[in-house]
Design an enzyme around this catalytic site. Structure first.
Site, PDB file in Angstrom:
ATOM      1  N   TYR A 156       6.583  -9.832   7.579  1.00 25.72           N
ATOM      2  CA  TYR A 156       6.345  -8.399   7.704  1.00 25.72           C
ATOM      3  C   TYR A 156       6.753  -7.947   9.100  1.00 25.72           C
ATOM      4  CZ  TYR A 156       3.518  -7.852   3.447  1.00 25.72           C
ATOM      5  OH  TYR A 156       3.085  -7.779   2.148  1.00 25.72           O
TER       6      TYR A 156
ATOM      7  N   ASP B 216       0.822  -1.216   0.000  1.00 24.59           N
ATOM      8  CA  ASP B 216       0.000   0.000   0.000  1.00 24.59           C
ATOM      9  C   ASP B 216       0.853   1.262   0.000  1.00 24.59           C
ATOM     10  OD1 ASP B 216      -2.516  -1.050  -0.026  1.00 24.59           O
ATOM     11  OD2 ASP B 216      -2.680  -1.182   2.163  1.00 24.59           O
TER      12      ASP B 216
END
Lengths: 246, 246
Positions: B112, B54
């Site tokens: 992540y 994103d």
């Protein structure tokens, strides 16, 4: 009403600023501090800094004073500054001091750090935060060489020609070069530094590393008082004012 | 001439980008890579990424492929990319792969990291790089709670409603919360993650810490498949794609 002399400790990312000192062109840290202080205190304040950092130079610790008649307590002032200031400037401490305290003249010791990214590729997370030097740095050699800066000397050879200071004698208490993975940190501690002095000391060490300046010549260069014998001025964006002591 | 399938490993600061994937409004990493590749190879190239990060999300490691007929060897390609790309994107590795290799479909494991600045004041050096959360985080509690994410489940409750993926089953291999001074790092490792999943898992843990969501309810929330029972979506700028494995 009496004036207060309020000591503010700052931390700032200098990337977006034209240095500390207010000037006609470009936004400076002093200007941001002055405008925020006027907004908070509704008073004609005066902000005085411990050093005149150049454009792009950062501060892990920077001390300034705010002369004001405000009655706002220190803890609330700190919160107000942090709410108003841009994210690139933080107030980490706020306290009242004697009215005679001066952040520059009363400073006993300053420590600067110069950060070099010495990895194989550029590091996107260190743009504007460290100088990318792609040739491998021999930190052990440079650490040995750096010791020659320690002492009390006329450091004219390590001062930008533009400087108008009369007495160029300074005492360097410590100078070292350390590697932390792909980052090489140059640390210099002294009673004060001339204009661009830390950047020229760093550049000289890098030039010794690359062979452009012979090893074991730093003492000679200092004694020559000749700027042209020292090395390049390392770029501003690797430099951090790290600590000021009183 | 045959097409080559060249694997490029990237590192990027996502602050200035509208995410990975090319889109009509705003500059993306894929667009920068495509334009640089066309300039270097003088060829109609195609760049395919391992993930659609994103806007504002960073990558310590991101893998993409470049389909091209260029004959330029990999080491020279790497240098050319690093010279042309903006400083916010670095190519850390470049090598040829089998033509069938796909950076997304062939990915076995993704890690992540979500970075939180949990100090007393804002940190000027972590603007856009970590989420500033001012209430003290109990990392030991959150680390215990995070373990409940481990396993193979339908993670619908932790998926942004906008997602159009059919199968929402994913396997989380590891989830932990650690403090490094004033920085708290949330690490999640799995075979894949749904849209906003890592940010919603992080937000849910923070909501458990603040008491807005009761402790020991993560398994219930997962089984409910109800997005409204999970926590807020933590902001994009704290998120880093840290590692992709094949």
């Amino acid at each position: 009403m009496d004036y207060r002399n309020i000591v503010l400790t700052l931390k700032y990312d200098g990337s977006a600023f034209h240095g500390w000192q207010t000037q006609p062109n470009g936004i400076t840290v002093q200007q941001c501090m002055t405008e925020a202080a006027r907004q908070i205190t509704n008073d004609e304040v005066r902000i005085t800094g411990c050093s005149r950092t150049d454009a792009g130079v950062h501060a892990n610790m920077f001390v300034c004073t705010l002369k004001s008649q405000t009655r706002i307590p220190c803890d609330r002032l700190k919160g107000a500054f942090n709410a108003i200031l841009p994210d690139s400037i933080a107030v980490t401490d706020c306290r009242d001091a004697d009215i005679a305290f001066h952040p520059r003249y009363d400073c006993k010791k300053k420590t600067y750090k110069y950060m070099i990214w010495n990895g194989n590729e550029k590091n996107p997370f260190l743009v504007n935060r460290a100088y990318y030097y792609k040739y491998e740095i021999d930190e052990k050699l440079l650490n040995e060489q750096a010791r020659d800066f320690i002492g009390t000397y006329d450091f004219s050879a390590f001062c930008a020609c533009a400087s108008t200071v009369d007495d160029k004698t300074r005492t360097v208490y410590g100078a070292c070069v350390e590697r932390q993975g792909d980052i090489v940190v140059f640390t210099f501690c002294g009673n004060g530094f001339l204009y661009n002095m830390v950047r020229i000391m760093t550049g000289t060490l890098l030039d010794i590393g690359s062979g452009r300046i012979p090893v074991n010549t730093i003492k000679d260069i200092i004694l020559s008082k000749d700027r042209s014998r020292a090395g390049v001025t390392a770029p501003a964006h690797g430099l951090y004012l790290d600590r000021v002591e009183y």
